[in-house]
Design an enzyme around this catalytic site. Structure first.
Site, PDB file in Angstrom:
ATOM      1  N   GLY A 203       0.827  -1.214   0.000  1.00 44.58           N
ATOM      2  CA  GLY A 203       0.000   0.000   0.000  1.00 44.58           C
ATOM      3  C   GLY A 203       0.846   1.241   0.000  1.00 44.58           C
ATOM      4  O   GLY A 203       2.049   1.187  -0.241  1.00 44.58           O
ATOM      5  N   ASN A 204       0.209   2.373   0.230  1.00 47.48           N
ATOM      6  CA  ASN A 204       0.947   3.633   0.321  1.00 47.48           C
ATOM      7  C   ASN A 204       0.298   4.523   1.367  1.00 47.48           C
ATOM      8  O   ASN A 204      -0.737   4.177   1.932  1.00 47.48           O
ATOM      9  CB  ASN A 204       1.013   4.313  -1.056  1.00 47.48           C
ATOM     10  CG  ASN A 204      -0.354   4.671  -1.578  1.00 47.48           C
ATOM     11  OD1 ASN A 204      -1.027   5.556  -1.044  1.00 47.48           O
ATOM     12  ND2 ASN A 204      -0.810   3.968  -2.609  1.00 47.48           N
ATOM     13  N   ARG A 205       0.934   5.662   1.622  1.00 54.91           N
ATOM     14  CA  ARG A 205       0.522   6.500   2.756  1.00 54.91           C
ATOM     15  C   ARG A 205      -0.538   7.541   2.422  1.00 54.91           C
ATOM     16  O   ARG A 205      -0.800   8.424   3.224  1.00 54.91           O
ATOM     17  CB  ARG A 205       1.738   7.252   3.301  1.00 54.91           C
ATOM     18  CG  ARG A 205       2.725   6.385   4.013  1.00 54.91           C
ATOM     19  CD  ARG A 205       3.806   7.274   4.628  1.00 54.91           C
ATOM     20  NE  ARG A 205       4.982   6.502   4.941  1.00 54.91           N
ATOM     21  CZ  ARG A 205       5.095   5.737   6.018  1.00 54.91           C
ATOM     22  NH1 ARG A 205       4.099   5.657   6.873  1.00 54.91           N
ATOM     23  NH2 ARG A 205       6.195   5.055   6.236  1.00 54.91           N
ATOM     24  N   SER A 206      -1.130   7.475   1.252  1.00 53.70           N
ATOM     25  CA  SER A 206      -2.104   8.516   0.901  1.00 53.70           C
ATOM     26  C   SER A 206      -3.279   8.507   1.892  1.00 53.70           C
ATOM     27  O   SER A 206      -3.861   7.462   2.171  1.00 53.70           O
ATOM     28  CB  SER A 206      -2.614   8.284  -0.519  1.00 53.70           C
ATOM     29  OG  SER A 206      -3.616   9.235  -0.791  1.00 53.70           O
TER      30      SER A 206
END
Ligand code: CTP
Length: 397
Positions: A203-206
């Site tokens: 995933g990512n931190r958005s």
């Protein structure tokens, strides 16, 4: 500012108490104008105590003060929450049988309605026509949220979160143009998750904050908003239809489907460029001390696909906006990306020491196809969102 809070007879009237507090706690002077029937749900004493102002429902009290004219004319913003089918009908037709409907006729400030009712009432052709009339007259009508209603039923009809109604009101009162009225926009937000197995993902931190700010500001400018949200844990923006997705493939399906009929699409989501080649149905076990290599495959580029579809379809009114994060050569890299992805606008965030993720502020340069770049100074993500809608609106017109 001077706010009139109209309350009509829906069970959601209790949520208007919280809305009232949000206004008063941020220093606004609120005059509550409930309908007589709404007092069955929340009584006069509650409104008087919470607002610190007298509460009247009909035009025959304090007649010497001419309240039916004075309250509306003196207001900077009128918000009716909850707005019942009955009050929408009266307002659409200019009936003026009580203080609230009189106030709606005399007000020359922005007027916002937050309807709440059973799905059948909301979807009835009479209500649809009344909402359309009110919008034509310049009012902002916030579409109700979808969810559990008073009985066992579920559907569109819930009053949105009071803090989200408050946000729309502040944007409307700030005098943003209603230049997206009658337009339908699709916004993607958040960050996709690419599953490895039932418990793990890449995933990512958005955080989704910029996409949600885009949704809020578009509602305040009159747009019909569809928000495709990937893994965002923020309250639903008032008035937006929220479609939840997890992965890039799910996001692609939702965005392509929803944008087929839209006027504009803004891809604010952080979409994973790659996903694991295999998604295991069972949890991956540690079979040895050496980790298994992770094989990735490319995800479709949704933004580029939108641009491609538009190119193939010929003259096609969809405005396409994307986001890009760049560390250096911001303008040159951004320009090349705008061309490569075939979009009209590219919002470039310079990233580095101040990451845009998870912070309420943002700064950006909006690259415009065939136009000069627009610098948006650091400020709330709502301001960046409004600057993007300014450009989208200019393209639409
Ligand atoms: N995007 C997309 N589909 C993807 C990847 C990205 O639609 N599979 C969209 C994003 O929503 C965003 C823009 O494309 O609007 C970002 O483009 P991207 O090429 O990912 O740019 P960067 O994140 O800046 O990364 P890079 O420079 O490495 O390409």
């Amino acid at each position: 500012m001077k706010v009139v809070l109209g309350v009509s007879a829906g069970i959601a009237a209790y949520k208007a108490c919280e809305l009232l507090r949000l206004f008063t706690e941020s220093g606004h002077d609120v005059r509550v104008v409930p309908t007589r029937e709404s007092l069955h749900f929340v009584g006069e004493a509650t409104w008087a105590a919470l607002s610190g102002n007298p509460v009247t429902t009909d035009v025959w009290q304090s007649v010497h003060e001419v309240p039916h004219v004075r309250i509306g004319k003196g207001a900077d913003l009128v918000i009716v929450a909850p707005a019942t089918a009955d009050v929408l009908a009266k307002a659409a037709h200019g009936l003026a049988g009580d203080l609230l409907t009189n106030t709606l006729l005399t007000a020359r400030c922005p007027v916002v309605f937050a309807p709440a009712m059973h799905t059948e009432m909301w979807e009835h052709p009479a209500t649809r026509a009344n909402v359309a009339t009110l919008r034509e007259h310049g009012a902002i009508v916030i579409d109700p949220a979808v969810g559990r209603l008073t009985g066992a039923d579920t559907g569109p009809g819930r009053l949105p979160d009071p803090s989200e109604i408050f946000e729309v009101c502040l944007r409307v009162a700030a005098g943003r143009p209603r230049d997206l009225a009658g337009r339908s926009v699709v916004i993607s937000a958040g960050g996709t998750r690419e599953a490895l197995d039932p418990v793990r993902f890449l995933g990512n931190r958005s955080s989704g904050l910029q996409g949600y700010a885009l949704a809020r500001t578009a509602v305040a400018r009159g747009a019909e908003v569809t928000l495709v949200a990937a893994n965002v844990s923020l309250p639903d923006p008032a008035g937006a239809r929220v479609i939840r997705v997890e992965s890039a493939l799910e996001m692609r399906e939702a965005v392509l489907k929803e944008s087929a009929q839209a006027d504009a699409v803004v891809m604010a989501a952080a979409v994973a460029d790659f996903r694991p080649a295999t998604r295991y149905d069972s949890k991956i076990k540690k079979t040895s001390d050496e980790p298994e290599p992770l094989h990735l495959v490319k995800n479709p580029d949704i933004l580029a696909e939108l641009g491609e579809r538009r190119r193939e379809a010929g003259p096609y009114p969809l405005v396409i906006a994307g986001f890009a994060a760049e560390t250096d050569d911001v303008l040159a890299n951004g320009r090349a990306k705008l061309e490569r992805k075939g979009c009209d606008l590219l919002v470039v965030n310079q990233v580095g020491e101040h990451l845009a993720f998870g912070t309420p502020d943002n700064a950006a340069t909006i690259l415009v196809r065939g136009g000069d770049p627009v610098d948006v100074p650091r400020g709330p993500k709502e301001d960046v969102a409004d600057a993007i809608w300014d450009q989208v609106a200019a393209h639409l017109h």
